[in-house]
Enzyme design. Sequence first.
Site, PDB file in Angstrom:
ATOM      1  N   HIS A  42     -25.060 -15.491 -13.567  1.00 49.76           N
ATOM      2  CA  HIS A  42     -25.744 -16.600 -12.891  1.00 49.76           C
ATOM      3  C   HIS A  42     -25.150 -17.907 -13.396  1.00 49.76           C
ATOM      4  O   HIS A  42     -24.224 -17.896 -14.234  1.00 49.76           O
ATOM      5  CB  HIS A  42     -27.255 -16.520 -13.142  1.00 49.76           C
ATOM      6  CG  HIS A  42     -27.615 -16.398 -14.590  1.00 49.76           C
ATOM      7  ND1 HIS A  42     -27.422 -17.416 -15.497  1.00 49.76           N
ATOM      8  CD2 HIS A  42     -28.120 -15.355 -15.317  1.00 49.76           C
ATOM      9  CE1 HIS A  42     -27.819 -17.028 -16.682  1.00 49.76           C
ATOM     10  NE2 HIS A  42     -28.233 -15.776 -16.618  1.00 49.76           N
ATOM     11  N   HIS A  71     -24.294 -18.383 -17.109  1.00 50.16           N
ATOM     12  CA  HIS A  71     -23.033 -17.797 -17.572  1.00 50.16           C
ATOM     13  C   HIS A  71     -21.843 -18.657 -17.119  1.00 50.16           C
ATOM     14  O   HIS A  71     -20.907 -18.892 -17.883  1.00 50.16           O
ATOM     15  CB  HIS A  71     -22.844 -16.391 -16.974  1.00 50.16           C
ATOM     16  CG  HIS A  71     -23.857 -15.385 -17.417  1.00 50.16           C
ATOM     17  ND1 HIS A  71     -24.763 -14.828 -16.549  1.00 50.16           N
ATOM     18  CD2 HIS A  71     -24.086 -14.830 -18.628  1.00 50.16           C
ATOM     19  CE1 HIS A  71     -25.517 -13.956 -17.202  1.00 50.16           C
ATOM     20  NE2 HIS A  71     -25.136 -13.945 -18.476  1.00 50.16           N
ATOM     21  N   GLN A 120     -28.935  -2.115 -27.572  1.00 53.63           N
ATOM     22  CA  GLN A 120     -29.856  -3.239 -27.782  1.00 53.63           C
ATOM     23  C   GLN A 120     -31.113  -3.140 -26.929  1.00 53.63           C
ATOM     24  O   GLN A 120     -31.949  -4.035 -26.949  1.00 53.63           O
ATOM     25  CB  GLN A 120     -29.143  -4.566 -27.556  1.00 53.63           C
ATOM     26  CG  GLN A 120     -28.779  -4.876 -26.113  1.00 53.63           C
ATOM     27  CD  GLN A 120     -27.945  -6.147 -26.017  1.00 53.63           C
ATOM     28  OE1 GLN A 120     -26.772  -6.155 -26.341  1.00 53.63           O
ATOM     29  NE2 GLN A 120     -28.553  -7.236 -25.577  1.00 53.63           N
ATOM     30  N   GLY A 180     -25.415 -18.895 -25.129  1.00 55.04           N
ATOM     31  CA  GLY A 180     -26.376 -19.836 -24.545  1.00 55.04           C
ATOM     32  C   GLY A 180     -27.573 -20.066 -25.446  1.00 55.04           C
ATOM     33  O   GLY A 180     -28.010 -19.163 -26.177  1.00 55.04           O
ATOM     34  N   LYS A 239     -30.504 -20.281 -24.466  1.00 56.34           N
ATOM     35  CA  LYS A 239     -31.694 -19.571 -23.982  1.00 56.34           C
ATOM     36  C   LYS A 239     -32.079 -18.441 -24.942  1.00 56.34           C
ATOM     37  O   LYS A 239     -33.234 -18.210 -25.229  1.00 56.34           O
ATOM     38  CB  LYS A 239     -31.484 -19.011 -22.579  1.00 56.34           C
ATOM     39  CG  LYS A 239     -32.833 -18.583 -22.006  1.00 56.34           C
ATOM     40  CD  LYS A 239     -32.745 -17.829 -20.744  1.00 56.34           C
ATOM     41  CE  LYS A 239     -32.230 -16.495 -20.885  1.00 56.34           C
ATOM     42  NZ  LYS A 239     -33.047 -15.342 -20.931  1.00 56.34           N
ATOM     43  N   VAL A 296     -29.514 -23.484 -18.896  1.00 60.65           N
ATOM     44  CA  VAL A 296     -29.388 -23.910 -17.495  1.00 60.65           C
ATOM     45  C   VAL A 296     -30.647 -23.419 -16.787  1.00 60.65           C
ATOM     46  O   VAL A 296     -31.062 -22.260 -16.971  1.00 60.65           O
ATOM     47  CB  VAL A 296     -28.114 -23.318 -16.848  1.00 60.65           C
ATOM     48  CG1 VAL A 296     -27.994 -23.765 -15.402  1.00 60.65           C
ATOM     49  CG2 VAL A 296     -26.881 -23.751 -17.641  1.00 60.65           C
ATOM     50  N   ARG A 356     -32.617 -11.383 -15.381  1.00 62.91           N
ATOM     51  CA  ARG A 356     -33.847 -10.672 -15.039  1.00 62.91           C
ATOM     52  C   ARG A 356     -34.655 -11.381 -13.949  1.00 62.91           C
ATOM     53  O   ARG A 356     -35.555 -10.789 -13.367  1.00 62.91           O
ATOM     54  CB  ARG A 356     -34.723 -10.495 -16.280  1.00 62.91           C
ATOM     55  CG  ARG A 356     -34.145  -9.510 -17.286  1.00 62.91           C
ATOM     56  CD  ARG A 356     -35.094  -9.292 -18.444  1.00 62.91           C
ATOM     57  NE  ARG A 356     -34.670  -8.189 -19.298  1.00 62.91           N
ATOM     58  CZ  ARG A 356     -33.847  -8.305 -20.317  1.00 62.91           C
ATOM     59  NH1 ARG A 356     -33.332  -9.478 -20.620  1.00 62.91           N
ATOM     60  NH2 ARG A 356     -33.507  -7.245 -21.032  1.00 62.91           N
TER      61      ARG A 356
END
Length: 283
Positions: free
Chosen positions: A35, A38, A62, A150, A152, A179, A190
């Site tokens: 998205h 990235h 993970q 990122g 996030k 972003v 997700r």
Amino acid sequence: MLLTITRASELTKHIQNLKLQGLKVGFIPTMGALHEGHLKLIKTAKRENDVTVVSIFVNPTQFNDKKDLEKYPRTLAQDQQQLAAVGTDILFAPEVEDIYPSGTEVGADIYLGGLDAVMEGTHRPGHFNGVAQVVKRLLDIVQPDQLYMGQKDFQQFTIINYMLKSLQIPVKLRICPIVREKNGLAMSSRNVRLSAEAREQAKVIFNTLKSVKQKSKTMAPEQLTAYAMKRLNKPPFTPEYFDIVDGDTLNPVVNMDQHSYVVACTAVWVEGVRLIDNMILKG
Ligand code: PAF
């Protein structure tokens, strides 16, 4: 033109050749379903390096929840188009066997300084060990000069930063801001699993973080957490945690005045999807 490589040994050889020519390599590890977030990392890496390498690998080690792994969006053809459109040089898209030749059950415990024992770590046991394990393996294969991640995934960034220092891995870690979608929802692979209605309503997460930041000038962290948990706890949303932590140690902050770097981090469930977000309150 985008070059796609699937074999680790082939990629390592290719990059060694590029480095012999004195070229600087920037690397963005991803799990695909790309998205704007990235693409922003890739564009930054392109500006700061001669060669940009992106990996797409949905890392099984993970995922503490098997269903989440199964449901994780896989959109390779579409991702390749997006990568080509922003001028990515190399896509590394390996198979599980190439990343884990001895199998995924073989643990590779990496000491993460306890940073993995809070927030995401308490709700997703083993998650960060899987992340550290795969990032270490990818770095061994790619050997980049700079690694891009990122904000996030703030805890992930902090943990990888710790790992690079403690294992003395010679790569410079670069963080890029979150972003957001138009309504403020942090971009995530997700998000596509949400209904249009929930995706719109999910702006409540960003709005709560903004409001907490504003109130942090006059309210104590404990009160802020209670305020945020209450605000986020409205159907269809269920907050898992809302923590105010020191940005370096990830320890809970009791008194904002005693810390120079403070971050609010949260995870919220909606329609069976777990969304994470954060905001730097200070520093
Ligand atoms: O942030 C992610 O997408 C993943 O955790 C990462 C860093 C690519 C490791 O699998």
